[in-house]
Design a protein around this motif. Structure first.
Motif, short mmCIF file in Angstrom:
data_model
loop_
_atom_site.label_atom_id
_atom_site.label_comp_id
_atom_site.label_asym_id
_atom_site.label_seq_id
_atom_site.Cartn_x
_atom_site.Cartn_y
_atom_site.Cartn_z
N SER A 279 0.82 -1.21 0.00
CA SER A 279 0.00 0.00 0.00
C SER A 279 0.85 1.26 0.00
N ALA A 280 0.48 2.20 -0.87
CA ALA A 280 1.19 3.49 -0.92
C ALA A 280 0.82 4.39 0.24
N LEU A 281 -0.19 4.02 1.00
CA LEU A 281 -0.62 4.82 2.14
C LEU A 281 0.30 4.65 3.34
N ASN A 282 1.09 3.58 3.34
CA ASN A 282 2.03 3.33 4.44
C ASN A 282 3.28 4.18 4.24
N THR A 283 3.37 5.27 4.96
CA THR A 283 4.54 6.14 4.87
C THR A 283 5.23 6.20 6.24
N PHE A 284 6.49 6.64 6.21
CA PHE A 284 7.32 6.62 7.42
C PHE A 284 8.09 7.93 7.52
N ASP A 285 8.32 8.35 8.75
CA ASP A 285 9.06 9.60 8.97
C ASP A 285 10.50 9.48 8.49
N ILE A 286 11.10 8.34 8.70
CA ILE A 286 12.48 8.12 8.28
C ILE A 286 12.63 6.69 7.79
#
Length: 541
Positions: A279-286
């Motif tokens: 999923s492209a919705l899973n993003t991370f700060d670093i």
């Protein structure tokens, strides 16, 4: 340069030079001594100056703590990690473990990127031509007689033998349970020191940055988890570790549990999986990719991985590789991809771009203007597309977005950095204090003009040489050039002199050159500014 500034003193029996600028006669034993004279600090075309923005800081703080210092001192593994390692390895023979880990470390250091299919075919054609074999002889048309077919097979075997002798044979490493233990013994402390050093700089330059989500791509034995929680203690809500080796994941979990299968996890919110979330919705700060891209089987696989990681990045993307020429080339590959796009990367690989554009908006030949690939090149190409990657910039180590000057200085040396670390007491015959050389790059998902005002400070890219009255600093400047700054208190002021004296390889110098005041676009359009082929290391101060 020396010819224009110095006159020969033929009357002297000992080698001597007369400086026309300071009217001094230099007696020297070698040419090196002449070039390291104090006078050289005043002949720079672009004189290095102190950044006035830190004058106020230096009035209340000592020079040994100036904000350009980002390299920590000797790094030691966390106490909980050391105890876990000792508990895990207590059943293993120290001598056998030392021999295997040393062999693995040497192999990883000498490891190269996989050879692309297109390069293999081009090399095969070149070898065939040298051996007097026609190109069509390598292709079986299916209409040959038995004798002709046998001749073609012999020629193919001959070319194949030559290829095996000259081409690097890349092979994927299978990290089994035993290999996981060996890797941890030989590389965990070194990997930890490099990642800790990078995180330390991010925190020092961005003290308000508190990451909540972290993705470790190619997590291995979990080194990034320990380094991140040491720098940003009690900050993370979730850490996702991705590694294709289930044995590596099991070993990383074991260390987090103190070396005991039924132990309690040292850090909460740490999860392990073998593949990236779709999923492209899973993003991370670093996001961190440490010593991972070298293990991928092709450039296409590396490109896809970097693109995916960048799209999942909210703030910082960290890429680390060995400080070898091969590791440095992978870092350059990622740099070109993020800044200029995939299409530029492929054009550069085919030598359709003789001079690298300095900005992503630089003119690139259209598909109609490009040479059409022949049958040999077609195998390595996939569709050119304009880069749709989110905008970002290089946060560290580069102070600019221009062509890396180290790649064109003619020295064939990588842009790498060094960090001291203390190895755990696992291997009795290993030195206690060691040094890790690594190449890295940190991308930040923001426009460069929105970043901190000190982003133009030059980076020290080689060991600092300290003399009694002057200091030698090899720096990479914001104008895209390598400079040899010879800093003296009389010419540059005591503040810059003492800041340089306390700086080390990898730190930043709180200074600037007159060219730094120009914008990137001004330097690109300046016909007198020079191109990539002109960017050779020059002496300046």
């Amino acid at each position: 340069m020396a010819a224009s500034l110095f006159g020969s003193m033929a009357s002297f029996r000992s080698p001597a030079m007369y400086c026309k600028q300071c009217h001094t006669i230099f007696l020297y034993r070698t040419k090196i001594e002449m070039y390291t004279s104090r006078c050289m600090s005043t002949i720079a075309k672009n004189k290095t100056k102190m950044d006035e923005s830190i004058r106020e800081f230096l009035q209340t703080s000592p020079h040994r703590k100036h904000p350009g210092l980002v390299r920590p001192k000797t790094i030691i593994l966390p106490e909980n990690l050391q105890k876990a390692l000792q508990f895990v390895f207590k059943e293993y023979s120290g001598r056998e473990l030392a021999e295997k880990s040393k062999a693995l470390v040497n192999y990883l250091w000498s490891r190269k990127r996989p050879v692309e299919d297109s390069e293999v075919r081009r090399t095969a054609m070149a070898m065939a031509k040298q051996l007097g074999i026609q190109d069509d002889a390598l292709e079986d048309t299916g209409e040959l007689s038995v004798k002709e077919s046998q001749d073609v097979k012999k020629k193919r075997k001959r070319v194949a033998r030559e290829l095996r002798k000259k081409m690097y044979h890349w092979k994927a490493i299978q990290y089994t349970k035993e290999m996981s233990y060996i890797y941890a013994a030989g590389r965990m402390a070194a990997n930890y020191s490099a990642i800790y050093r990078i995180f330390h700089e991010i925190k020092k330059r961005n003290p308000d940055f508190k990451p909540k989500l972290l993705l470790d791509f190619g997590s291995g034995v979990g080194t990034t988890v320990w380094a991140a929680n040491t720098i940003w203690e009690n900050s993370f809500r979730e850490i996702m570790c991705v590694d294709v080796s289930s044995d590596m994941n099991d070993f990383a979990k074991l260390l987090l549990k103190g070396g005991k299968d039924q132990g309690v996890m040292t850090f909460k919110g740490v999860f392990f999986r073998q593949y990236l979330p779709v999923s492209a919705l899973n993003t991370f700060d670093i996001i961190v990719s440490a010593y991972t891209l070298m293990e991928m089987s092709s450039q296409k696989e590396r490109v896809n991985a970097i693109q995916t990681l960048w799209r999942k990045t909210e703030h910082f993307l960290v890429i680390v590789e060995n400080g070898t020429n091969e590791g440095y080339k992978i870092i350059l590959e990622a740099r070109d991809l993020i800044l200029h796009g995939e299409r530029f990367l492929k054009l550069k690989q085919k030598d359709l771009i003789k001079e690298r554009p300095q900005e992503a908006s630089a003119e690139i030949p259209s598909l109609e203007e490009q040479e059409q690939p022949n049958d040999v090149e077609q195998a390595s190409l996939y569709t050119y597309q304009e880069s749709d990657l989110p905008e970002g910039h290089v946060f560290s180590p580069c102070p600019h977005h221009l062509q890396c000057p180290r790649s064109t200085d003619g020295t064939n040396t990588p842009c790498n950095f060094e960090q001291e670390y203390e190895s755990p007491k696992l291997l009795s015959n290993s030195p206690k204090q060691q040094k890790e050389k690594f190449s890295y790059i940190v991308f930040r998902k923001a426009k460069r003009k929105e970043d901190l005002s000190d982003s133009h400070w030059p980076r020290i890219v080689r060991p600092v040489v300290r003399k009694s009255n002057h200091i030698h600093c090899h720096i990479c400047c914001a104008n895209g050039q390598l400079e040899h700054a010879v800093v003296t208190a009389s010419k540059h002021g005591k503040d810059l002199f003492y800041c340089a004296r306390y700086a080390r390889w990898g730190d930043r110098l709180p200074a600037y050159t007159p060219d730094d005041d120009e914008s990137d676009s001004d330097r690109i359009n300046d016909t007198n500014g020079g191109t990539g082929s002109d960017r050779k290391e020059s002496k300046s101060a």
